[in-house]
Design a protein around this motif. Structure first.
Motif, short mmCIF file in Angstrom:
data_model
loop_
_atom_site.label_atom_id
_atom_site.label_comp_id
_atom_site.label_asym_id
_atom_site.label_seq_id
_atom_site.Cartn_x
_atom_site.Cartn_y
_atom_site.Cartn_z
N LEU A 170 -35.66 51.89 27.62
CA LEU A 170 -34.42 52.65 27.72
C LEU A 170 -34.68 54.15 27.91
O LEU A 170 -33.90 54.85 28.55
N ARG A 171 -35.81 54.62 27.37
CA ARG A 171 -36.16 56.02 27.53
C ARG A 171 -36.85 56.29 28.87
O ARG A 171 -36.62 57.34 29.50
N LEU A 172 -37.71 55.34 29.31
CA LEU A 172 -38.51 55.58 30.50
C LEU A 172 -37.78 55.24 31.79
O LEU A 172 -37.96 55.92 32.80
N CYS A 173 -37.00 54.16 31.78
CA CYS A 173 -36.32 53.73 33.02
C CYS A 173 -34.89 53.29 32.71
O CYS A 173 -34.56 52.09 32.81
N PRO A 174 -34.03 54.20 32.29
CA PRO A 174 -32.66 53.84 31.94
C PRO A 174 -31.85 53.33 33.12
O PRO A 174 -30.95 52.51 32.94
N ALA A 175 -32.16 53.79 34.33
CA ALA A 175 -31.38 53.37 35.51
C ALA A 175 -31.55 51.88 35.77
O ALA A 175 -30.59 51.19 36.10
N GLN A 176 -32.78 51.38 35.62
CA GLN A 176 -33.02 49.95 35.86
C GLN A 176 -32.31 49.07 34.83
O GLN A 176 -31.77 48.02 35.17
N LEU A 177 -32.30 49.50 33.58
CA LEU A 177 -31.65 48.72 32.53
C LEU A 177 -30.13 48.86 32.56
O LEU A 177 -29.44 48.09 31.90
N ALA A 178 -29.63 49.82 33.30
CA ALA A 178 -28.18 49.97 33.45
C ALA A 178 -27.62 49.05 34.53
O ALA A 178 -26.40 48.95 34.68
N ALA A 179 -28.50 48.36 35.25
CA ALA A 179 -28.05 47.44 36.30
C ALA A 179 -27.32 46.26 35.68
O ALA A 179 -27.63 45.85 34.54
N PRO A 180 -26.33 45.67 36.37
CA PRO A 180 -25.61 44.52 35.82
C PRO A 180 -26.53 43.32 35.57
O PRO A 180 -27.45 43.06 36.34
N ALA A 181 -26.26 42.62 34.49
CA ALA A 181 -27.04 41.43 34.14
C ALA A 181 -26.34 40.19 34.69
O ALA A 181 -25.17 39.95 34.39
N GLY A 182 -27.04 39.42 35.50
CA GLY A 182 -26.50 38.18 36.02
C GLY A 182 -26.83 37.01 35.11
O GLY A 182 -27.57 37.15 34.13
N SER A 183 -26.29 35.85 35.42
CA SER A 183 -26.53 34.66 34.58
C SER A 183 -27.99 34.26 34.60
O SER A 183 -28.54 33.81 33.59
N ALA A 184 -28.68 34.43 35.76
CA ALA A 184 -30.11 34.09 35.83
C ALA A 184 -30.92 35.05 34.96
O ALA A 184 -31.86 34.62 34.27
N ALA A 185 -30.58 36.33 34.98
CA ALA A 185 -31.30 37.31 34.16
C ALA A 185 -31.13 37.02 32.68
O ALA A 185 -32.08 37.12 31.89
N ILE A 186 -29.92 36.61 32.28
CA ILE A 186 -29.67 36.28 30.87
C ILE A 186 -30.51 35.08 30.46
O ILE A 186 -31.10 35.06 29.37
N ALA A 187 -30.58 34.05 31.31
CA ALA A 187 -31.40 32.88 31.00
C ALA A 187 -32.87 33.25 30.89
O ALA A 187 -33.57 32.77 29.99
N CYS A 188 -33.35 34.12 31.78
CA CYS A 188 -34.76 34.52 31.74
C CYS A 188 -35.06 35.37 30.51
O CYS A 188 -36.13 35.21 29.89
#
Length: 321
Positions: free
Chosen positions: A266-284
């Motif tokens: 969250l400190r190093l790459c906040p932009a990437q973690l601000a991307a929307p989470a899809g159903s596949a990402a949640i499962a992974c």
């Protein structure tokens, strides 16, 4: 979001939970006796693999851990077997999220968004509630109900994509602590981590749930699912309570392992973690967090069993007798 959308969401959750119950009942009957294979070997790795397979078949980590509570109360399992099965059950339950994602993103699954599966389930209800209902029929109808409930959850939550209320609620869960508490509370209330993960996947279709917010909620859901086993162990003796506590320790350890890298990211790459989470990402994320917890929990299992005999847990030679 109006009253009718809330009513539709509640009905969809009920259909999903009914499907999970049918699926667990049917698959449990089809895979009856699988847990007895664990007694053949005290190997923790074999127990973990078997726990993952059985939980994937039964589609309920809560059901498997409740069975483990009963077996440990009777002295049927050794310490290593219990540790392996707990780790495997938490890994195997991740199959539900992948099943929901694959099922709802296949081209032919548009039928689940219609009312026809609901009509078919209503007509088949007397047979499904029959005590001698064939297990294969129960499992098949449960899968249909599960996917139908999930599809209608997505439909009911569709208006939320532009809702300021949902945006505010998710904003309240954007810190690790609030996300953990929200996930744990919702899962303990519904008594089904699979239902909560599916609901989170449905919310993700709104595009308002970020990856950074999804991780602590998933970790909290893993902790909340321990409530079922803890309740089942209250009057089952010290060994059963120790088994339920091990399940809780496993998921607390998973949160402790996953949260520091999340805070760093969250400190190093906040932009990437601000991307929307899809159903596949949640499962992974769900699978990765449980694999990380197992990688830490299993090598350290002997520390948790340092007082095993004092708490009533049998050692391998005692279980063999």
């Amino acid at each position: 979001m109006g009253f009718w959308h809330l009513l539709a969401l509640a009905a969809a959750v009920c259909v999903f939970l009914f499907g999970m119950e049918l699926l667990c009942t049917g698959l449990g009957a089809l895979s009856r006796g699988r847990l007895r294979l664990v007694r053949a070997s005290p190997s923790v790795w074999r127990a973990a693999a078997l726990g993952a397979v059985v939980t994937a078949l039964v589609q309920s980590s809560s059901a498997v851990t409740v069975v483990l509570v009963g077996l440990s109360a009777g002295g049927a399992l050794a310490a290593d077997q219990i540790a392996g099965l707990i780790a495997g059950a938490n890994i195997g339950t991740c199959s539900t999220a992948f099943l929901v994602h694959i099922g709802l993103h296949a081209g032919w699954t548009a039928v689940f968004h219609s009312v026809y599966p609901l009509y078919a389930l209503a007509l088949a209800l007397p047979v499904l509630l029959w005590r001698r209902c064939p297990p294969a029929l129960s499992a098949g109808a449960g899968l249909v109900a599960l996917l139908t409930g999930m599809a209608h959850m997505q439909d009911a939550l569709a208006p939320l994509s532009g809702s300021p209320l949902l945006a505010r609620l998710l904003a309240q869960c954007d810190t690790p602590l609030t996300g953990l508490l929200a996930g744990a509370g919702a899962t303990a209330l519904l008594q089904s981590s699979s239902a909560c993960i599916a609901l989170l996947q449905a919310v993700s279709s709104s595009g308002l749930l970020s990856l950074g917010a999804a991780v602590p909620i998933i970790l909290g859901q893993n902790i909340g699912t321990c409530a079922t086993a803890l309740l089942a162990s209250l009057r089952a003796g010290r060994a059963a309570r120790q088994t339920a506590l091990l399940h809780l320790w496993f998921n607390l350890l998973g949160a402790a392992v996953a949260l520091p890298p999340l805070l760093l990211a969250l400190r190093l790459c906040p932009a990437q973690l601000a991307a929307p989470a899809g159903s596949a990402a949640i499962a992974c994320i769900h699978l990765a967090s449980n694999l990380a917890a197992a990688a830490v929990f299993l090598p350290l299992r002997h520390r948790f069993f340092a007082r095993g005999t004092q708490n009533g847990l049998p050692q391998p030679q005692e279980a063999a007798r």
